[in-house]
Design a protein around this motif. Structure first.
Motif, PDB file in Angstrom:
ATOM      1  N   LEU A   1      83.638 -16.964  10.746  1.00  0.00           N
ATOM      2  CA  LEU A   1      83.743 -16.889  12.200  1.00  0.00           C
ATOM      3  C   LEU A   1      85.198 -16.684  12.609  1.00  0.00           C
ATOM      4  N   PHE A   2      86.112 -17.362  11.945  1.00  0.00           N
ATOM      5  CA  PHE A   2      87.535 -17.164  12.234  1.00  0.00           C
ATOM      6  C   PHE A   2      87.932 -15.711  11.982  1.00  0.00           C
ATOM      7  N   TRP A   3      87.452 -15.136  10.891  1.00  0.00           N
ATOM      8  CA  TRP A   3      87.695 -13.719  10.583  1.00  0.00           C
ATOM      9  C   TRP A   3      87.192 -12.834  11.733  1.00  0.00           C
ATOM     10  N   ALA A   4      85.992 -13.111  12.212  1.00  0.00           N
ATOM     11  CA  ALA A   4      85.383 -12.271  13.246  1.00  0.00           C
ATOM     12  C   ALA A   4      86.125 -12.345  14.572  1.00  0.00           C
ATOM     13  N   LEU A   5      86.713 -13.506  14.864  1.00  0.00           N
ATOM     14  CA  LEU A   5      87.426 -13.666  16.134  1.00  0.00           C
ATOM     15  C   LEU A   5      88.735 -12.889  16.165  1.00  0.00           C
ATOM     16  N   ARG A   6      89.194 -12.407  15.029  1.00  0.00           N
ATOM     17  CA  ARG A   6      90.450 -11.654  14.974  1.00  0.00           C
ATOM     18  C   ARG A   6      90.146 -10.152  14.963  1.00  0.00           C
ATOM     19  N   GLY A   7      89.709  -9.653  16.130  1.00  0.00           N
ATOM     20  CA  GLY A   7      89.453  -8.233  16.288  1.00  0.00           C
ATOM     21  C   GLY A   7      88.009  -7.864  16.460  1.00  0.00           C
ATOM     22  N   GLY A   8      87.100  -8.834  16.436  1.00  0.00           N
ATOM     23  CA  GLY A   8      85.672  -8.545  16.546  1.00  0.00           C
ATOM     24  C   GLY A   8      85.156  -8.413  17.957  1.00  0.00           C
ATOM     25  N   GLY A   9      86.040  -8.505  18.946  1.00  0.00           N
ATOM     26  CA  GLY A   9      85.642  -8.263  20.329  1.00  0.00           C
ATOM     27  C   GLY A   9      85.224  -9.523  21.061  1.00  0.00           C
ATOM     28  N   GLY A  10      85.551  -9.579  22.347  1.00  0.00           N
ATOM     29  CA  GLY A  10      85.237 -10.743  23.161  1.00  0.00           C
ATOM     30  C   GLY A  10      83.751 -10.871  23.443  1.00  0.00           C
TER      31      GLY A  10
ATOM     32  N   GLU B   1      90.828  -7.521   6.154  1.00  0.00           N
ATOM     33  CA  GLU B   1      91.362  -8.891   6.151  1.00  0.00           C
ATOM     34  C   GLU B   1      91.065  -9.607   7.461  1.00  0.00           C
ATOM     35  N   THR B   2      91.047  -8.859   8.556  1.00  0.00           N
ATOM     36  CA  THR B   2      90.579  -9.356   9.846  1.00  0.00           C
ATOM     37  C   THR B   2      89.521  -8.377  10.320  1.00  0.00           C
ATOM     38  N   ALA B   3      88.889  -8.673  11.452  1.00  0.00           N
ATOM     39  CA  ALA B   3      87.854  -7.774  11.961  1.00  0.00           C
ATOM     40  C   ALA B   3      88.424  -6.513  12.585  1.00  0.00           C
ATOM     41  N   PHE B   4      89.725  -6.487  12.883  1.00  0.00           N
ATOM     42  CA  PHE B   4      90.351  -5.299  13.465  1.00  0.00           C
ATOM     43  C   PHE B   4      90.492  -4.245  12.369  1.00  0.00           C
ATOM     44  N   PRO B   5      89.805  -3.093  12.497  1.00  0.00           N
ATOM     45  CA  PRO B   5      89.721  -2.166  11.366  1.00  0.00           C
ATOM     46  C   PRO B   5      90.787  -1.082  11.307  1.00  0.00           C
ATOM     47  N   HIS B   6      91.582  -0.927  12.373  1.00  0.00           N
ATOM     48  CA  HIS B   6      92.426   0.265  12.485  1.00  0.00           C
ATOM     49  C   HIS B   6      93.807   0.068  11.855  1.00  0.00           C
ATOM     50  N   ARG B   7      93.853  -0.639  10.738  1.00  0.00           N
ATOM     51  CA  ARG B   7      95.102  -0.843  10.020  1.00  0.00           C
ATOM     52  C   ARG B   7      95.476   0.469   9.322  1.00  0.00           C
ATOM     53  N   GLY B   8      96.727   0.796   9.359  1.00  0.00           N
ATOM     54  CA  GLY B   8      97.155   2.034   8.748  1.00  0.00           C
ATOM     55  C   GLY B   8      97.123   3.229   9.689  1.00  0.00           C
TER      56      GLY B   8
ATOM     57  N   ASN C   1      83.905  -2.910   9.090  1.00  0.00           N
ATOM     58  CA  ASN C   1      83.679  -4.335   9.342  1.00  0.00           C
ATOM     59  C   ASN C   1      82.390  -4.620  10.108  1.00  0.00           C
ATOM     60  N   LEU C   2      81.702  -3.583  10.566  1.00  0.00           N
ATOM     61  CA  LEU C   2      80.519  -3.788  11.405  1.00  0.00           C
ATOM     62  C   LEU C   2      79.411  -4.587  10.713  1.00  0.00           C
ATOM     63  N   PRO C   3      79.030  -4.287   9.468  1.00  0.00           N
ATOM     64  CA  PRO C   3      77.945  -5.073   8.857  1.00  0.00           C
ATOM     65  C   PRO C   3      78.251  -6.568   8.784  1.00  0.00           C
ATOM     66  N   LYS C   4      79.468  -6.936   8.412  1.00  0.00           N
ATOM     67  CA  LYS C   4      79.819  -8.354   8.339  1.00  0.00           C
ATOM     68  C   LYS C   4      79.817  -8.985   9.726  1.00  0.00           C
ATOM     69  N   LEU C   5      80.285  -8.256  10.723  1.00  0.00           N
ATOM     70  CA  LEU C   5      80.288  -8.786  12.083  1.00  0.00           C
ATOM     71  C   LEU C   5      78.868  -9.050  12.564  1.00  0.00           C
ATOM     72  N   ARG C   6      77.943  -8.170  12.234  1.00  0.00           N
ATOM     73  CA  ARG C   6      76.544  -8.403  12.613  1.00  0.00           C
ATOM     74  C   ARG C   6      76.021  -9.705  11.995  1.00  0.00           C
ATOM     75  N   LYS C   7      76.363  -9.944  10.726  1.00  0.00           N
ATOM     76  CA  LYS C   7      75.909 -11.160  10.049  1.00  0.00           C
ATOM     77  C   LYS C   7      76.485 -12.410  10.712  1.00  0.00           C
ATOM     78  N   VAL C   8      77.759 -12.351  11.086  1.00  0.00           N
ATOM     79  CA  VAL C   8      78.381 -13.503  11.751  1.00  0.00           C
ATOM     80  C   VAL C   8      77.714 -13.766  13.096  1.00  0.00           C
ATOM     81  N   ALA C   9      77.443 -12.695  13.856  1.00  0.00           N
ATOM     82  CA  ALA C   9      76.777 -12.864  15.151  1.00  0.00           C
ATOM     83  C   ALA C   9      75.396 -13.474  14.973  1.00  0.00           C
ATOM     84  N   GLN C  10      74.663 -13.033  13.976  1.00  0.00           N
ATOM     85  CA  GLN C  10      73.329 -13.570  13.730  1.00  0.00           C
ATOM     86  C   GLN C  10      73.393 -15.041  13.343  1.00  0.00           C
ATOM     87  N   GLN C  11      74.427 -15.422  12.575  1.00  0.00           N
ATOM     88  CA  GLN C  11      74.551 -16.810  12.136  1.00  0.00           C
ATOM     89  C   GLN C  11      74.876 -17.750  13.289  1.00  0.00           C
ATOM     90  N   TYR C  12      75.792 -17.327  14.175  1.00  0.00           N
ATOM     91  CA  TYR C  12      76.276 -18.247  15.200  1.00  0.00           C
ATOM     92  C   TYR C  12      75.610 -18.071  16.561  1.00  0.00           C
TER      93      TYR C  12
END
Length: 457
Positions: A181-190, A369-376, A431-442
């Motif tokens: 959840l901490f990972w998702a909060l760093r770039g996963g959208g409000g 490393e975080t949910a924000f994908p546009h690194r680089g 990062n979208l598949p992992k974000l979906r899993k986090v949303a489903q969990q919480y």
């Protein structure tokens, strides 16, 4: 069952504002008048995490939409239809700076309040340039700003957060506590995983900054963009730049930015940048400023006091609301033919695209490393027109789609856009598949679901 507003009002330490209440017409306002036609069923002006929990419990029991509001800049009008509940976090705005340099910030604090409080303690946080944006939405979407290349994104400084998840629980999350959840909060959208009530950040010592602007002649967009994109790829972290392109016949451009250091250190870098563009600017200036004064400069309120540099519509400041239509793209890599970018902006009077550099420290974090994908990537692209007319919305959409074909189809979730094609991939990439899993969990029951929530991507 229908919502029991009387019961909720009795549970809140804050205030519940309903359509029949005199305060409603002001309480419902967002930053952009585009959303003035929205009439949420209620606005809860919450005072503490327990208030937020009560709001989430009511939304669960009544199956009504619910959305948090921090600064009120949401590009989709809090994603809340007329039947929904807006949770206004504006009263939760304390900024507490600890001796070790960490800062705990209420989720309703606006950026000017954050900058002023941190500066009073000799500290700073890399964050956005608009003084009325809320810390909540900014951080949860990543947080691009004028110190990004030196210190990273806002979310990169996040140590922990308190959040009320869709199941109504108040949780403290960090790298060691509920790390997904901490990972998702760093770039996963409000709004995707819960309603954050406070953030704790690592801050940096506030530096002296030098701000600058280079104004270039009309018709030089392709040359300037070509030189700028090559220059920033190897520029030192201390130098952050944004290239602004204004559409027209011909289009014009400028490069603004700031340097961590003095004008003496900046000027040789600007000389190299100008040489890379092959174009002499028509105007060049540099100004040395303190951290907080530099933030006010970028926020358009350099002539105001800190207190004035706050909203007028729901505060005691002088800053007004603003009508506009906006969306985004991401410049993933240098363009082989910058003239194609210039062609997109030809004849687009009233349209601006701002290319905000996201390299340096922000680019050295991995894409997963975080949910924000546009690194680089080189930069985010803010596409902006100062109108909410149907013609402006059409024009912004056309430029967005045309730029997508030129610079790439990524997009920055903090310019959430209901008409963006394949938005889940554009915002979140791998990062979208992992974000979906986090949303489903919480939020397994979709209490916080909205039109472009992760769960629907």
């Amino acid at each position: 069952m229908p919502p029991n507003w009387d019961k909720l009002r009795g549970q809140l330490a804050g205030k519940l504002v309903l359509p029949a209440d005199p305060a409603y017409e002001t309480a419902k306002l967002a930053y952009n008048p585009l959303f003035d036609s929205r009439k949420p069923a209620a606005v809860a002006q919450v005072a503490n995490p327990s208030d937020v929990q009560a709001c989430v419990a009511l939304a669960y029991a009544s199956r009504i939409p619910i959305a948090a509001r921090s600064g009120g800049h949401s590009y989709v009008g809090y994603s809340t239809p007329d039947s929904g509940l807006v949770v206004d976090l504006g009263g939760m705005k304390d900024v507490q700076v600890q001796p070790d340099g960490t800062a705990t910030i209420g989720a309703g604090a606006r950026m000017m309040d954050v900058y002023a409080a941190l500066a009073n303690a000799g500290r700073c946080l890399p964050a956005g340039s608009c003084p009325t944006v809320g810390i909540g939405g900014l951080t949860l979407g990543g947080g691009v700003g004028v110190l990004t290349t030196k210190f990273g994104l806002t979310c990169d400084k996040l140590v922990s957060a308190q959040i009320v998840t869709g199941d109504g629980k108040l949780r403290t999350v960090s790298a060691s506590q509920e790390p997904d959840l901490f990972w998702a909060l760093r770039g996963g959208g409000g709004g995707n995983f819960g309603i954050v009530t406070s953030f704790t950040f690592r801050t940096e010592e506030a530096p002296q900054l030098t701000v600058f602007q280079l104004q270039f002649p009309g018709g030089s967009v392709a040359d300037v963009l070509g030189g700028w994109q090559q220059f920033i790829a190897t520029a030192p972290d201390e130098l952050w730049t944004t290239m602004g392109v204004s559409g027209g016949n011909p289009s014009t451009c400028r490069i603004n930015g700031c340097f961590v250091g003095s004008p003496t250190g900046l000027n040789p870098l600007l000389n190299k940048l100008i040489a890379a563009t092959g174009t002499q600017p028509t105007n060049r200036y540099t100004l040395s400023k303190s951290y907080v004064d530099a933030m006010k400069y970028f926020g358009g309120c350099a002539s105001y006091s800190n207190a004035q540099c706050t909203p007028s519509w729901n505060g005691n400041g002088v800053l007004k609301r603003e009508s506009f239509t906006a969306t985004s793209r991401v410049l993933a890599k240098p363009l082989s033919d910058p003239a194609k970018f210039a062609e997109v902006m030809a004849g687009r009077s009233g349209m601006d695209v701002l290319l905000d550099s996201i390299g340096g420290a922000a680019g050295r974090v991995g894409a997963t490393e975080t949910a924000f994908p546009h690194r680089g990537a080189l930069a985010t692209a803010q596409i902006y027109q100062g109108s909410t007319a149907a013609s402006a919305r059409t024009a912004v959409g056309e430029v967005r789609d045309n730029l997508g074909a030129v610079i790439g189809d990524g997009a920055y979730v903090n310019y959430i856009d209901a008409s963006l094609a394949d938005w889940g991939t554009a915002y979140y990439g791998p990062n979208l598949p992992k974000l979906r899993k986090v949303a489903q969990q919480y939020d397994p029951d979709g209490v916080l679901s909205f039109e472009q929530s992760v769960a629907k991507a």
